[in-house]
Design an enzyme around this catalytic site. Structure first.
Site, PDB file in Angstrom:
ATOM      1  N   GLY A 115      12.895   1.671  47.524  1.00 35.48           N
ATOM      2  CA  GLY A 115      13.530   0.832  46.518  1.00 35.48           C
ATOM      3  C   GLY A 115      12.839   0.920  45.180  1.00 35.48           C
ATOM      4  N   GLY A 142      18.450   2.377  36.163  1.00 38.49           N
ATOM      5  CA  GLY A 142      17.516   3.129  36.999  1.00 38.49           C
ATOM      6  C   GLY A 142      16.706   4.171  36.265  1.00 38.49           C
ATOM      7  N   GLU A 199      17.640  10.611  41.618  1.00 39.06           N
ATOM      8  CA  GLU A 199      16.351  11.316  41.435  1.00 39.06           C
ATOM      9  C   GLU A 199      16.206  11.808  40.002  1.00 39.06           C
ATOM     10  OE1 GLU A 199      13.951  11.648  43.467  1.00 39.06           O
ATOM     11  OE2 GLU A 199      14.755  11.319  45.473  1.00 39.06           O
TER      12      GLU A 199
HETATM   13  P1  TGC Z   1       5.486   8.220  31.918  1.00 38.54           P
HETATM   14  O1  TGC Z   1       4.660   7.644  30.822  1.00 38.54           O
HETATM   15  O2  TGC Z   1       6.067   9.578  31.715  1.00 38.54           O
HETATM   16  O3  TGC Z   1       4.651   8.248  33.271  1.00 38.54           O
HETATM   17  C1  TGC Z   1       3.982   7.118  33.788  1.00 38.54           C
HETATM   18  C2  TGC Z   1       2.893   7.619  34.716  1.00 38.54           C
HETATM   19  O4  TGC Z   1       3.456   8.406  35.775  1.00 38.54           O
HETATM   20  C3  TGC Z   1       2.966   9.767  35.717  1.00 38.54           C
HETATM   21  N1  TGC Z   1       4.125  10.635  35.982  1.00 38.54           N
HETATM   22  C4  TGC Z   1       4.312  11.277  37.128  1.00 38.54           C
HETATM   23  N2  TGC Z   1       3.560  11.353  38.222  1.00 38.54           N
HETATM   24  C5  TGC Z   1       4.030  12.074  39.239  1.00 38.54           C
HETATM   25  N3  TGC Z   1       5.211  12.710  39.212  1.00 38.54           N
HETATM   26  C6  TGC Z   1       6.012  12.636  38.129  1.00 38.54           C
HETATM   27  N4  TGC Z   1       7.195  13.234  38.117  1.00 38.54           N
HETATM   28  C7  TGC Z   1       5.565  11.911  37.017  1.00 38.54           C
HETATM   29  N5  TGC Z   1       6.082  11.639  35.803  1.00 38.54           N
HETATM   30  C8  TGC Z   1       5.180  10.871  35.182  1.00 38.54           C
HETATM   31  C9  TGC Z   1       2.439   9.922  34.312  1.00 38.54           C
HETATM   32  O5  TGC Z   1       1.434  10.901  34.256  1.00 38.54           O
HETATM   33  C10 TGC Z   1       1.889   8.542  34.035  1.00 38.54           C
HETATM   34  O6  TGC Z   1       0.664   8.403  34.737  1.00 38.54           O
HETATM   35  P2  TGC Z   1      -0.550   7.535  34.112  1.00 38.54           P
HETATM   36  O7  TGC Z   1      -1.668   7.709  35.078  1.00 38.54           O
HETATM   37  O8  TGC Z   1      -0.797   8.116  32.746  1.00 38.54           O
HETATM   38  O9  TGC Z   1      -0.032   6.123  34.025  1.00 38.54           O
HETATM   39  O10 TGC Z   1       6.643   7.189  32.252  1.00 38.54           O
HETATM   40  P3  TGC Z   1       7.933   6.808  31.442  1.00 38.54           P
HETATM   41  O11 TGC Z   1       8.106   5.336  31.551  1.00 38.54           O
HETATM   42  O12 TGC Z   1       7.899   7.435  30.045  1.00 38.54           O
HETATM   43  O13 TGC Z   1       9.126   7.455  32.291  1.00 38.54           O
HETATM   44  C11 TGC Z   1       9.365   8.771  32.315  1.00 38.54           C
HETATM   45  C12 TGC Z   1      10.687   9.082  33.050  1.00 38.54           C
HETATM   46  C13 TGC Z   1      11.908   8.645  32.227  1.00 38.54           C
HETATM   47  C14 TGC Z   1      10.699  10.594  33.217  1.00 38.54           C
HETATM   48  C15 TGC Z   1      10.717   8.367  34.425  1.00 38.54           C
HETATM   49  O14 TGC Z   1      10.838   6.991  34.264  1.00 38.54           O
HETATM   50  C16 TGC Z   1      11.831   8.873  35.299  1.00 38.54           C
HETATM   51  O15 TGC Z   1      11.670   9.873  35.997  1.00 38.54           O
HETATM   52  N6  TGC Z   1      13.023   8.180  35.332  1.00 38.54           N
HETATM   53  C17 TGC Z   1      14.083   8.498  36.287  1.00 38.54           C
HETATM   54  C18 TGC Z   1      13.992   7.555  37.466  1.00 38.54           C
HETATM   55  C19 TGC Z   1      14.448   8.186  38.748  1.00 38.54           C
HETATM   56  O16 TGC Z   1      14.465   9.386  38.922  1.00 38.54           O
HETATM   57  N7  TGC Z   1      14.764   7.350  39.719  1.00 38.54           N
HETATM   58  C20 TGC Z   1      15.089   7.836  41.025  1.00 38.54           C
HETATM   59  C21 TGC Z   1      15.122   6.709  42.009  1.00 38.54           C
HETATM   60  S1  TGC Z   1      14.984   7.219  43.692  1.00 38.54           S
HETATM   61  C22 TGC Z   1      16.385   8.026  44.036  1.00 38.54           C
HETATM   62  O17 TGC Z   1      17.228   8.274  43.231  1.00 38.54           O
HETATM   63  C23 TGC Z   1      16.511   8.453  45.453  1.00 38.54           C
HETATM   64  S2  TGC Z   1      17.952   9.282  45.860  1.00 38.54           S
HETATM   65  C24 TGC Z   1      17.424   9.894  47.341  1.00 38.54           C
HETATM   66  C25 TGC Z   1      18.395  10.604  48.133  1.00 38.54           C
HETATM   67  O18 TGC Z   1      19.332   9.970  48.648  1.00 38.54           O
HETATM   68  O19 TGC Z   1      18.187  11.832  48.333  1.00 38.54           O
HETATM   69  P1  FAD Z   2      21.331   4.455  33.978  1.00 33.92           P
HETATM   70  O1  FAD Z   2      19.860   4.565  33.977  1.00 33.92           O
HETATM   71  O2  FAD Z   2      21.944   3.182  33.531  1.00 33.92           O
HETATM   72  O3  FAD Z   2      21.920   5.659  33.091  1.00 33.92           O
HETATM   73  C1  FAD Z   2      23.262   5.638  32.577  1.00 33.92           C
HETATM   74  C2  FAD Z   2      23.468   6.875  31.703  1.00 33.92           C
HETATM   75  O4  FAD Z   2      22.586   6.833  30.587  1.00 33.92           O
HETATM   76  C3  FAD Z   2      23.172   8.190  32.436  1.00 33.92           C
HETATM   77  O5  FAD Z   2      24.121   9.159  32.054  1.00 33.92           O
HETATM   78  C4  FAD Z   2      21.795   8.584  31.890  1.00 33.92           C
HETATM   79  O6  FAD Z   2      21.554   9.977  31.914  1.00 33.92           O
HETATM   80  C5  FAD Z   2      21.906   8.070  30.463  1.00 33.92           C
HETATM   81  N1  FAD Z   2      20.592   7.853  29.835  1.00 33.92           N
HETATM   82  C6  FAD Z   2      19.584   7.087  30.303  1.00 33.92           C
HETATM   83  N2  FAD Z   2      18.549   7.120  29.450  1.00 33.92           N
HETATM   84  C7  FAD Z   2      18.904   7.926  28.412  1.00 33.92           C
HETATM   85  C8  FAD Z   2      18.261   8.368  27.217  1.00 33.92           C
HETATM   86  N3  FAD Z   2      17.004   7.993  26.923  1.00 33.92           N
HETATM   87  N4  FAD Z   2      18.933   9.185  26.387  1.00 33.92           N
HETATM   88  C9  FAD Z   2      20.202   9.591  26.694  1.00 33.92           C
HETATM   89  N5  FAD Z   2      20.861   9.202  27.798  1.00 33.92           N
HETATM   90  C10 FAD Z   2      20.222   8.384  28.650  1.00 33.92           C
HETATM   91  N6  FAD Z   2      17.502   4.811  43.771  1.00 33.92           N
HETATM   92  C11 FAD Z   2      16.452   4.436  44.536  1.00 33.92           C
HETATM   93  O7  FAD Z   2      15.498   3.818  44.042  1.00 33.92           O
HETATM   94  N7  FAD Z   2      16.411   4.735  45.857  1.00 33.92           N
HETATM   95  C12 FAD Z   2      17.417   5.404  46.482  1.00 33.92           C
HETATM   96  O8  FAD Z   2      17.341   5.670  47.686  1.00 33.92           O
HETATM   97  C13 FAD Z   2      18.559   5.790  45.707  1.00 33.92           C
HETATM   98  N8  FAD Z   2      19.612   6.403  46.308  1.00 33.92           N
HETATM   99  C14 FAD Z   2      20.753   6.632  45.586  1.00 33.92           C
HETATM  100  C15 FAD Z   2      21.904   7.084  46.232  1.00 33.92           C
HETATM  101  C16 FAD Z   2      23.081   7.246  45.522  1.00 33.92           C
HETATM  102  C17 FAD Z   2      24.325   7.687  46.228  1.00 33.92           C
HETATM  103  C18 FAD Z   2      23.099   7.021  44.120  1.00 33.92           C
HETATM  104  C19 FAD Z   2      24.363   7.236  43.315  1.00 33.92           C
HETATM  105  C20 FAD Z   2      21.976   6.582  43.473  1.00 33.92           C
HETATM  106  C21 FAD Z   2      20.793   6.367  44.192  1.00 33.92           C
HETATM  107  N9  FAD Z   2      19.652   5.828  43.583  1.00 33.92           N
HETATM  108  C22 FAD Z   2      18.559   5.468  44.323  1.00 33.92           C
HETATM  109  C23 FAD Z   2      19.698   5.442  42.183  1.00 33.92           C
HETATM  110  C24 FAD Z   2      19.580   6.584  41.182  1.00 33.92           C
HETATM  111  O9  FAD Z   2      18.276   7.069  41.145  1.00 33.92           O
HETATM  112  C25 FAD Z   2      20.055   6.078  39.832  1.00 33.92           C
HETATM  113  O10 FAD Z   2      21.449   5.925  39.901  1.00 33.92           O
HETATM  114  C26 FAD Z   2      19.666   6.991  38.700  1.00 33.92           C
HETATM  115  O11 FAD Z   2      18.266   7.046  38.530  1.00 33.92           O
HETATM  116  C27 FAD Z   2      20.302   6.549  37.380  1.00 33.92           C
HETATM  117  O12 FAD Z   2      20.118   5.187  37.155  1.00 33.92           O
HETATM  118  P2  FAD Z   2      21.386   4.262  36.814  1.00 33.92           P
HETATM  119  O13 FAD Z   2      22.434   4.527  37.814  1.00 33.92           O
HETATM  120  O14 FAD Z   2      20.929   2.876  36.641  1.00 33.92           O
HETATM  121  O15 FAD Z   2      21.915   4.830  35.421  1.00 33.92           O
END
Ligand code: TGC
Ligand code: FAD
Length: 397
Positions: free
Chosen positions: A144, A151, A377
């Protein structure tokens, strides 16, 4: 003459979904992993997946078989896990996603997002308590991080935990959580006075609820849920001691995104395989579709994109296995390969004409799934901005 030029020419045998023979670059163990997962997909997943997708049902009955092959937490050493290398994990994801992104999602979340943080940041007691049973598929996990308000920017999380005696009290909500409604435990990231911490929330803890999200048009063979925490008391022994800050969850994402970069190639390969078959059989204007230059160019384009994605994934795997992989490498590969797979699935859907909207052909299922995969992701934009930041040194988030 014209007849023979247009006719079929004998070709040296090549595997159309592995044109550069990436398989020959694998070790014997990696090939065994590839073959055993391929067999599971052919024999157990493909026969049921279309129905599961239509019924909006995760085939939970397959979990013991995934576990028996060592696919849960496969990269972890010890604790009943297989201890395979990064390339093997990639191959597992690729074969599973050839079946369906929902099955690969299940394994990604269990392995990279739930077992990995317990292994990397957990106490010895936590590892002993959870990892062997998770490897066996007896306990299912979820992760989570994402919250309803957005997200992409997890640093701005609202879910929080406060110390209360020897416990913590957790409040907030998580959204879009894969496996959420079937999970026995959730690794939940919450803001504390010390920074972001990871909490292992067991199913049944009072105040914890998970509600399945229905009416999805994507990842219908996967469970997605909202998680709700209303004054949940979490004992200190359930807090991950080894990490504080956003790098905790982001490190898990690096592992899972790596698997996705490999996985989506499988979805694209499934689409190309079906299109090769279909275009050889479908006759229009007195000849098969495969005899048209415009169709061949589209098939060649698919093969080009799959081949480049395969080589990118292979090099990414080598970087991972030699300890040189960076988050920017993973962002580029996740972005490139998801875009590649989605474009191929959409084009394959179009080449099927009206039949392309039927679940009897795989492209529309993969296409709909990939709409999630390119979003979760880290969205495509997030990965583009990550590369932009690495190139310029300027943070544009
Ligand atoms: P930022 O200042 O860049 O980083 C904070 C701290 O984290 C470190 N770091 C990382 N460490 C490991 N791996 C990475 N990829 C890392 N990226 C950054 C960084 O070095 C720093 O460390 P420290 O020690 O200096 O504090 O953080 P930011 O707030 O500027 O955010 C950067 C950003 C936008 C890239 C990040 O927030 C991001 O990746 N946002 C997207 C969130 C996301 O991907 N959510 C996914 C949720 S889980 C999911 O979707 C599961 S789906 C699973 C499935 O069904 O397959
Ligand atoms: P938002 O963050 O609200 O983004 C909306 C739009 O704005 C997107 O097009 C994005 O690219 C754009 N955007 C955001 N920031 C910027 C910027 N700076 N400049 C320009 N454009 C921007 N999450 C978990 O934690 N665990 C899970 O297991 C998990 N499983 C998932 C399974 C499914 C089927 C789906 C659909 C999602 C899942 N997620 C999970 C969540 C997923 O990681 C988020 O949906 C994703 O990270 C995007 O967040 P959001 O949906 O809130 O979109």
């Amino acid at each position: 003459m014209a007849e023979s030029r247009a006719g079929s020419r004998p070709q040296k045998h090549v595997d159309p979904i592995d044109l550069f023979d990436v398989r020959s670059a694998l070790t014997e163990e990696e090939r065994m992993v590839q073959d055993s997962v391929a067999r599971l997909v052919d024999e157990r997943i493909l026969p049921v997946i279309q129905k599961c997708f239509e019924e909006h049902r995760f085939p939970r009955e397959l979990v013991p078989e995934l576990a028996a092959l060592g696919l849960l937490g496969s990269s972890i050493e010890g604790y009943g896990c297989a201890g395979l290398n990064g390339i093997s994990y990639g191959l597992i994801c690729q074969q599973l996603e050839r079946g369906d992104s929902g099955i690969r999602s299940f394994v990604s979340v269990q392995s990279s997002l739930c077992m990995y943080p317990i292994y990397a940041f957990g106490s010895e007691e936590q590892k002993q308590k959870y990892l062997p049973r998770m490897a066996q598929g007896e306990l299912i996990g979820c992760f989570g991080l994402t919250e309803p308000h957005g997200g992409s920017d997890p640093a701005n999380m609202k879910t929080h935990a406060k110390r209360s005696g020897t416990d913590w009290v957790l409040n907030g909500a998580k959204m879009w959580i894969t496996n959420g409604a079937i999970a026995d435990l959730a690794v939940v990231w919450a803001m504390t006075e010390e920074g972001i911490r990871g909490f292992i929330v067991d199913k049944g803890m009072p105040g914890f609820a998970a509600t399945e999200i229905e009416h999805k048009f994507s990842l219908r063979a996967s469970v997605t849920a909202g998680l709700f925490f209303d004054n949940v008391r979490v004992p200190e022994e359930n807090v991950l001691p080894g990490v504080v800050g956003l790098k905790g969850p982001l490190s898990c994402l690096t592992q899972a995104r790596y698997g996705i970069a490999w996985g989506v190639i499988g979805a694209a390969q499934a689409c190309l395989s079906q299109m090769l078959e279909y275009t050889r059989e479908r006759v229009l204007f007195g000849r098969t579709l495969a005899h048209n230059q415009a169709i061949q160019i589209r098939l060649a384009e698919m093969a080009r994109q799959i081949t480049t994605a395969q080589l990118l994934a292979l090099q990414l795997g080598r970087l991972k296995d030699s300890g040189q992989m960076t988050p920017a490498h993973v962002s580029l590969a996740k972005w490139n390969n998801c875009r590649m797979a989605l474009d191929i699935a959409r084009d394959a859907r179009d080449m099927l004409g009206g039949a392309g909207i039927s679940a009897e052909y795989v492209p529309i299922r993969h296409m709909l799934n990939l709409e999630s995969v390119i979003t979760y992701e880290g969205t495509e934009t997030i990965h583009q901005l990550t590369i932009g930041r690495a190139l310029t040194g300027v943070n544009a988030f």
